[in-house]
Design an enzyme around this catalytic site. Sequence first.
Site: not given
Length: 375
Positions: A132, A154, A196, A238, A248, A253, A257, A260, A264, A277
């Site tokens: 956990r 993340k 980025e 950030k 998010e 947040r 993206n 993106h 993507h 990317h």
Amino acid sequence: MPITKVVVNLVDEPSYEVRIGKSLLEGLGAHLQKSNANQQANQQANQQALIISDSNVAPLYLSVLKQSLAAAKYRVVDIVLPAGEASKSIDCATEIWEAMANTKFPRDGKVFALGGGVVGDIAGFVASTYMRGVGVIQIPTSLLSMVDSSVGGKTGINLGAGKNLVGTFTQPLHVCASVDTLETLPDKEWVCGFAEIAKSAVIDSDEFFFWLVDSASSLVNRDEAAVAEAVTRSVVFKANVVARDTKEGKGIRECLNYGHTFGHAIELCAGYGTFSHGQAVAEGMRFAARLGAALVGTSPDFVQAQDELLDALGLETLTWTAAPEELLAAMQGDKKVRQGAMRFVLPRDVGSWELVEVDTETVLEHLQAREKSLT
Ligand code: GLY
């Protein structure tokens, strides 16, 4: 080079420090021994450390990290994963959990993620779920992971149905960004980081944006001071976003993206690895700016300034396209879609953005316009 410290200040979870500088791996064990991260974890001598790295990074930096931790009296073991996205799998996670269980890895042990985004995501994921949750220290060795993925908590693995579909929000105890590890980074990975950084600058402020415009050629030439400054500015940006919207859930947040949604779709339709990317995200930023011009009053000057910045960073316009309908379907499958509506981060101007639900027809029209502009 001086060491810069950026604190990620969180309300409901422990805050943590991102250290940016040179040759930080050598002193990491000693630093942790006397840092808050350790006090919070109530460290005793001979604490267990598991370093997770990959087959590209381990030959370069594993031994220096092991020595640094051993000198600080950690008992160190390591797992080296095959380099590449395929390691972000449930099979890999299971292998690591089993290895941890077999060596009786304790709850107060620490996981050290030594590598780029893939290592950071899988190591963060196994650490956040084993017993956990055990603490993780992120040691990013790619520009992309230094400026983005190592900060903010993340974690994730991929499923057949898509990337990062399983994961957690689990903040690291500490992030160690040693920019000398970028010396061995392949060109393609530099470009990913630049995209980025550009994303962060556009969303953040005039100050960051125009600094980046002025520093683009120094960055492309990998000037160490400029690189460290770009990492610092991106981490400060950030950290502020994550402090305001850690999970998010508040619509803040999601600004991270930017570029993106279309990015993507490009990666998926072209086949992962065809474009980096970074190239895909940069093209996504160009697309979003043009969508912004139609929907939220983004000025032609902004669109041009962003195009010029991306060009200067070596992120030229992609002349590749798939059929607009195929790109649209890929965007509709993205995890950013909520109740069928495609959500785009659209820039109104530098430092000003909006999260906009855009209907299918409008997106399709813009995809068709993009296709036309390429022929
Ligand atoms: N890379 C996007 C985020 O951390 O939210």
